[in-house]
Design a protein around this motif. Sequence first.
Motif, PDB file in Angstrom:
ATOM      1  N   UNK A   1      32.100  48.404  39.087  1.00 33.45           N
ATOM      2  CA  UNK A   1      32.569  49.632  39.868  1.00 33.45           C
ATOM      3  C   UNK A   1      32.274  49.341  41.304  1.00 33.45           C
ATOM      4  N   UNK A   2      33.419  49.266  42.210  1.00 35.07           N
ATOM      5  CA  UNK A   2      33.195  49.038  43.566  1.00 35.07           C
ATOM      6  C   UNK A   2      33.377  50.506  44.424  1.00 35.07           C
ATOM      7  N   UNK A   3      34.413  51.270  43.904  1.00 29.24           N
ATOM      8  CA  UNK A   3      34.552  52.491  44.503  1.00 29.24           C
ATOM      9  C   UNK A   3      35.289  53.614  43.508  1.00 29.24           C
TER      10      UNK A   3
ATOM     11  N   UNK B   1      39.998  54.508  41.398  1.00 31.33           N
ATOM     12  CA  UNK B   1      38.868  53.749  40.906  1.00 31.33           C
ATOM     13  C   UNK B   1      39.284  52.200  41.357  1.00 31.33           C
ATOM     14  N   UNK B   2      38.149  51.772  41.865  1.00 34.41           N
ATOM     15  CA  UNK B   2      38.385  50.191  42.063  1.00 34.41           C
ATOM     16  C   UNK B   2      37.190  49.470  41.270  1.00 34.41           C
TER      17      UNK B   2
ATOM     18  N   UNK C   1      40.034  42.088  42.411  1.00 37.64           N
ATOM     19  CA  UNK C   1      39.871  43.657  42.590  1.00 37.64           C
ATOM     20  C   UNK C   1      41.039  44.312  41.761  1.00 37.64           C
ATOM     21  N   UNK C   2      40.577  45.261  40.641  1.00 38.50           N
ATOM     22  CA  UNK C   2      41.541  46.063  40.179  1.00 38.50           C
ATOM     23  C   UNK C   2      41.386  47.537  40.729  1.00 38.50           C
ATOM     24  N   UNK C   3      42.439  48.292  41.019  1.00 38.19           N
ATOM     25  CA  UNK C   3      42.572  49.415  41.490  1.00 38.19           C
ATOM     26  C   UNK C   3      43.370  50.419  40.421  1.00 38.19           C
TER      27      UNK C   3
END
Length: 140
Positions: free
Chosen positions: A30-32, A45-46, A118-120
């Motif tokens: 999880x980046x964000x 969620x990114x 990157x999946x948002x």
Amino acid sequence: MRAAAVPLIAATIALGASPAIAQDREQVKVAFAHALPNVDGKKIVAVTVTYPPGGKSLPHHHAASAFIYAYVLSGAIRSQVGNDPAQVYHAGEGFYEMPGSHHSVGENASDKEPASLLAVFVVDSKDEPLTTPDKASGSQ
């Protein structure tokens, strides 16, 4: 990355796969994550998804409310969503998944170079988990 790998390996073993197979799987971090203040009940969620050479994801579904945009950061990713044909996306290209889609193929298109995306996710705040492997996938 090591902390993210431990749950992934544990989940892979729980699905009936061997640890050797887990080394060929993606790593997700999880980046964000943040509630959307202007959209009640939604969050964004990114996650970064990193594939080793030849690595792949198990076939899966995402949370029922999830709209996903994926952007390839490096390498090339082969993806098949729903009944659409599999396509290869290169660094700088992207694709999306509509809510309720089945992601049958997600893999590194190369067996020599790593790849990442990157999946948002835009998803209902209470919709968990974000990704659920197909039940039959553990036997592969």
